[in-house]
Every structure is written in C-alpha cells, then in structure tokens.
Design a protein around this motif. Sequence first.
Motif, PDB file in Angstrom:
ATOM      1  N   ALA A   1      48.330 -42.367 -53.055  1.00 44.77           N
ATOM      2  CA  ALA A   1      47.188 -41.808 -53.778  1.00 44.77           C
ATOM      3  C   ALA A   1      45.974 -42.728 -53.679  1.00 44.77           C
ATOM      4  N   VAL A   2      46.198 -44.039 -53.763  1.00 43.83           N
ATOM      5  CA  VAL A   2      45.103 -45.007 -53.624  1.00 43.83           C
ATOM      6  C   VAL A   2      44.429 -44.854 -52.268  1.00 43.83           C
ATOM      7  N   LEU A   3      45.222 -44.741 -51.225  1.00 46.24           N
ATOM      8  CA  LEU A   3      44.682 -44.672 -49.868  1.00 46.24           C
ATOM      9  C   LEU A   3      43.928 -43.373 -49.608  1.00 46.24           C
ATOM     10  N   ALA A   4      44.232 -42.320 -50.384  1.00 41.34           N
ATOM     11  CA  ALA A   4      43.587 -41.024 -50.163  1.00 41.34           C
ATOM     12  C   ALA A   4      42.453 -40.744 -51.140  1.00 41.34           C
ATOM     13  N   GLU A   5      42.350 -41.532 -52.213  1.00 41.23           N
ATOM     14  CA  GLU A   5      41.424 -41.222 -53.307  1.00 41.23           C
ATOM     15  C   GLU A   5      39.988 -41.636 -52.973  1.00 41.23           C
TER      16      GLU A   5
END
Length: 334
Positions: free
Chosen positions: A152-156
């Motif tokens: 989620a961090v990498l896509a947010e």
Amino acid sequence: MLIGEVARRSGLSTRVLRHYDALGLVRPTGRTVGGYREYSADDVRRIFHVESLRSLGLSLKQVARALEDPDFTPSALVGDLVRWTRERLERERELLGRLRAIDAAAPADWQDVLDVVGLMRGLGSASAARRQQAVLAHPEGVPVPLEVLAGAVLAESDPHVAGALRWALARSGGDGVAALADGMRAPDPAVRRRAVLAVAAVPAAPGAATLLTDALGDADATVRGRAALVLGGRGVAAAVPVLVGMVVKGAGDVDAADALVTLSGDAGCAERILAALADELAAPGADSATRLRLTQALVELPGSAPRAVLRELAGDGDPAVALVASAFVKDDEV
C-alpha cells in the motif's frame, strides 16, 4: 454400449451421462429391448467432443451451440475465454495474496482475521479518507500484515494516507523494511521515492542502512537525496558526494548543508567535505548562484580549515561570494 460401460470408458459418472441426455447434448441413439440406453460409437465420440470443449471452459450451452450450429465460429468465443480466464486468474492471484497476508499475520482467532480483512478492504477503497482511517483505526495489538502495508505504501499517492502507512510500518518495529526491498529496486522512480521515504522512517531497522546506501547510486535525484539526508544525519560518510551534489544543484541544499555539518564531526570526513566543496567552487563554469550556495555551506562547517578557505573567498571576483565570505570572516575576528 450400455451406460455403465460408457461411464467406465469415458470416466464420467452415469449421473452426468443422464444429465447430458436430458439436456439433449448427448442422446444415445438406441435402446435395448428392456429400454436401457444404448450408445453407438458416434455417441461415445460426441461425449469426448463435449468433454474436450468443456476442458476449455465452455458452458454446456456453449458446447451445444459449438457442436450444432455450423455458423458458430470459434475465434470470438476463444477470445472471450482468454479474457475471462485472465480475469479469473487475476482474481485468484488477489485472493492468494490476501490469504498469504492473513497467514503471515498469524492471527490468533477469527476476530483477528476479520480485523486484517477489514484493513485490506479499507486500503482498497477509492476514498483516501477511508484508506487513512483503515490504517489509523486498526486495533492495537492485532497482527499487521506487513506485506500488505508495504504494498500500500508503494502504491499510495495521497501524502496523508502515505504518511499514515509509513507510521504503521514504523510502528511494526522495522520488520516491514524487508517488504520494501523490491520497491527500492522498482523500475518506476515514483515507487522508489515512496519506498525510500518509508525506509527512511525506520533508519535503525535491520537492513535499512543497506537499502539506503544502495539508494545513493539511484538514477533518481530525489531518491538519492532522501537516502543521503538520512545517512548523513547518522554519520555515514558515503553520503558526502550526494549531499555536496544537492548543494550544487540547489535541491534541498539547506538540509544537505546541515547533514554535512553533522558529518564534519569526524575529522577524516570533514577533510573530505571541505575538499569536495572547494573543488566545486573552483569548477569551471560554476555560476554565481551555485558558488554562493557552496560558500554558505562552508560557513556552516566548524573548524579552522573552512575559515581559511573563506578568508581566501573574501577576495573572490564574484561580489556575492566575496560578501558572504567577508561577513563571516569579520564576525569570526570579532
């Protein structure tokens, strides 16, 4: 051939064969004197045709049409089957990912499972506010699926949600750093930027220093700069060239100068920093703004060696550089 023998040869149950008969898909062409179904060789061949088409994912209705309608072309249907199969595989991959995440979180009971599922559903929301709430409202003490948080961090892209996700990863005690490793090597620089921010939030975690040091050679200046600022603040001398480059480019130069001050606490590193700044000041083609930033960085450095360079710069041909250097030298003399 009676239905029992057909069942043995085809591997289908008699119940399936009766169902095919009821649908009109494969009807035995004959009946025995006693009224039992009797299949011909052509009937058996049709059964195998049906099963072959079924193995491609066709429904019984589609199989019947394929076998009976001479105008029914396979190309369009096969194209649809390819698309449906890809969509199904994608759904199954997503399901497998969710199951693995739950398994990795080692839930103690079904409530833990429900909490993890709730987190994953929240992170998948189209609403940034709901994604952020999903992170902040996750019950304390409930296992956190680190791979899900890292993904989620990498896509947010929303900064507020990204901040909450980084906080959640940091709260995990640094165990999430390993899950960010792939993001640090992603082809997309935007993903690498998000990854380095998340790693920078837990610089003391196992593996973080290695990832940040590797990032000093990243092709993206933002990734390099973030890694250098963190490492410089922790006294890692390898960050010096990137930090000096930031001063030269004027990108985060104030923070870079502060990191250089921290690094100059080591005598050997202080010499390296001074030499790098002096080389850039003397570089052919360096413009006035760049030389002024380098001079201001020198002003911040402690010790007698930077002061000696500044005394020389007080007579520099660039009025702006000379003014800054002279002001510092005069203040130092007072």
